[in-house]
Scaffold this motif. Sequence first.
Motif, mmCIF file in Angstrom:
data_model
loop_
_atom_site.group_PDB
_atom_site.id
_atom_site.type_symbol
_atom_site.label_atom_id
_atom_site.label_comp_id
_atom_site.label_asym_id
_atom_site.label_seq_id
_atom_site.Cartn_x
_atom_site.Cartn_y
_atom_site.Cartn_z
ATOM 1 N N ARG A 124 31.070 34.648 43.571
ATOM 2 C CA ARG A 124 31.514 34.427 42.191
ATOM 3 C C ARG A 124 30.936 35.495 41.268
ATOM 4 N NH1 ARG A 124 33.552 30.199 38.816
ATOM 5 N NH2 ARG A 124 32.709 30.312 36.703
ATOM 6 N N GLY A 125 29.704 35.936 41.544
ATOM 7 C CA GLY A 125 29.107 36.991 40.735
ATOM 8 C C GLY A 125 29.948 38.255 40.747
ATOM 9 N N ALA A 126 30.498 38.597 41.916
ATOM 10 C CA ALA A 126 31.346 39.788 42.003
ATOM 11 C C ALA A 126 32.608 39.626 41.172
ATOM 12 C CB ALA A 126 31.701 40.064 43.464
ATOM 13 N N VAL A 127 33.185 38.424 41.184
ATOM 14 C CA VAL A 127 34.401 38.173 40.414
ATOM 15 C C VAL A 127 34.112 38.203 38.917
ATOM 16 C CG1 VAL A 127 36.182 36.461 39.892
ATOM 17 C CG2 VAL A 127 35.500 36.863 42.268
ATOM 18 N N THR A 128 33.104 37.457 38.485
ATOM 19 C CA THR A 128 32.828 37.369 37.051
ATOM 20 C C THR A 128 32.394 38.713 36.470
ATOM 21 O OG1 THR A 128 30.582 36.582 37.537
ATOM 22 C CG2 THR A 128 32.265 34.920 37.115
ATOM 23 N N ASP A 129 31.596 39.480 37.210
ATOM 24 C CA ASP A 129 31.185 40.795 36.728
ATOM 25 C C ASP A 129 32.394 41.675 36.456
ATOM 26 O OD1 ASP A 129 28.551 40.062 36.918
ATOM 27 O OD2 ASP A 129 28.131 41.206 38.740
ATOM 28 N N ASN A 130 33.339 41.662 37.365
ATOM 29 C CA ASN A 130 34.493 42.547 37.218
ATOM 30 C C ASN A 130 35.509 42.025 36.214
ATOM 31 O OD1 ASN A 130 34.290 44.944 39.139
ATOM 32 N ND2 ASN A 130 33.661 43.248 40.449
ATOM 33 N N LEU A 131 35.610 40.706 36.078
ATOM 34 C CA LEU A 131 36.469 40.160 35.029
ATOM 35 C C LEU A 131 35.923 40.521 33.651
ATOM 36 C CD1 LEU A 131 37.395 36.605 36.390
ATOM 37 C CD2 LEU A 131 38.889 38.605 36.220
ATOM 38 N N GLN A 132 34.619 40.454 33.492
ATOM 39 C CA GLN A 132 34.017 40.833 32.217
ATOM 40 C C GLN A 132 34.238 42.317 31.921
ATOM 41 O OE1 GLN A 132 29.917 39.640 32.581
ATOM 42 N NE2 GLN A 132 30.387 37.463 32.483
ATOM 43 N N THR A 133 34.192 43.132 32.954
ATOM 44 C CA THR A 133 34.397 44.570 32.766
ATOM 45 C C THR A 133 35.820 44.868 32.301
ATOM 46 O OG1 THR A 133 32.728 45.130 34.425
ATOM 47 C CG2 THR A 133 34.354 46.824 33.882
ATOM 48 N N ILE A 134 36.810 44.290 32.991
ATOM 49 C CA ILE A 134 38.202 44.597 32.613
ATOM 50 C C ILE A 134 38.565 43.956 31.282
ATOM 51 C CG2 ILE A 134 38.933 44.928 35.003
ATOM 52 C CD1 ILE A 134 40.289 42.192 34.886
ATOM 53 N N ALA A 135 37.905 42.843 30.921
ATOM 54 C CA ALA A 135 38.190 42.201 29.637
ATOM 55 C C ALA A 135 37.822 43.113 28.474
ATOM 56 C CB ALA A 135 37.433 40.887 29.529
ATOM 57 N N GLY A 136 36.883 44.031 28.711
ATOM 58 C CA GLY A 136 36.479 44.952 27.653
ATOM 59 C C GLY A 136 37.240 46.261 27.648
ATOM 60 N N ARG A 137 38.288 46.363 28.451
ATOM 61 C CA ARG A 137 39.035 47.620 28.570
ATOM 62 C C ARG A 137 40.431 47.518 27.977
ATOM 63 N NH1 ARG A 137 37.088 49.204 34.709
ATOM 64 N NH2 ARG A 137 35.088 50.134 34.115
#
Length: 422
Positions: A124-137
């Motif tokens: 889940r950490g891998a998913v949430t980290d990357n969702l947060q990254t793309i949400a800021g793009r």
Amino acid sequence: MNDQPLNGPDAPRGCPVAHGGDGDLTRLYGPEAALDPLGIYARLRKEYGAVAPILLEGDVPAWLVLGYRENRRVLDNPRQFSRDSHNWRDLNQGRVGQASPLIQMLGWRPDCVSQDGEPHRRLRGAVTDNLQTIAGRGIRRHVTHFANKQIDAFADAGRADLVGDFAEYLPMLVLTRLFGLPAGEGRSLAASCAQVIKGGEEALAHNNRIMQILGELAERKRAEPGPDFTTGLLGHRADLDEGEILSHLRLVLITAHTTTSNLLARVLQLILTDTSRLAGLVSGQLIVSAVVEEVLWNTPPLAVLPGRFATADLELGGHHIKEGDLLVLGLTAGNLDPEIRPDTGVSVQGNQSHLAFSGGGHECPGQNIGQAIIETAVDVLLHRLPGLRLAVPADELTSTASTWEARLDALPVEFAAQTAGV
């Protein structure tokens, strides 16, 4: 666990089919379930209380959790109610085959949804980290781009179906950009995702098609990395293997698209069937997030959440649940539970304790992205289509349900015809 004894006249009741009986249980699939899921929930609540024995596709026995508090208990206690289908007795004993449509929703995969504890936290950490990254793009910029393209296709007609022409595909078009997929894949992927959720004989073939496209995507992104969700998973410090990467691409693609498209359609339905809400949004006196919140309470995009498996014999809602039993979570039924909402007409504005995003350790990690897509899509639509109004009486709008969701069939509208791109 409740201390209620498991014997005597008030003993918890067991599931007739799960315990080898031939009880005439309600099927949570088929023609009746497709037309009146709310009626089924109400009837089951009256007959069984907060938890009811039901049958899923293939007449597989399960418990439907109807009560709000009971749903919370299941969601918040993974040690008693595991998401890992290795605990599913009917699967282990061969009563559910790998070709069953239920496997697409309930079967084990190397993803965070299928696991609990430390394996779940790592993935889940891998998913949430990357969702947060793309949400800021610039996600709202992507939504604006694709929403305008969708509207351009019907703007000069003065009429449209905001389900088939807009809500059904817009989230997937945005996801293709976030995943690093060609936009041309959007419509066919949306159709395949919908079929996986719907179930039936074609679910497996559509799932295989999705996995093939995602496998090719991962291979391409290894050679040509980019600022996208796929590249982020490939390079994450959790060091996901091939199966974990593909399973999480599948998980996010299917759940993000199907829930967001359904929620967007329901938000537009509420706005267009209540002129005061429409006027409030146009004037700026009402914000879209308030409408979204109301829809999340009354018609959550996933009506029934799959699933949990009892890890021991226990009591829930006055029923005896046996180790290995399958439970599916009635998110809509729980949100409408008369024990917590005796009057569903009372405003829920500002109350975010609904079940629409699940709960506990498995709560949806992408809800902010879904909210951004919906808010931006509604803003663009209202800006582009002055005079937007429903083209049919509100009581003529229909929905079709599967086991897991109830989707609006169509949303016919009229508006002042516009020149494309204006």
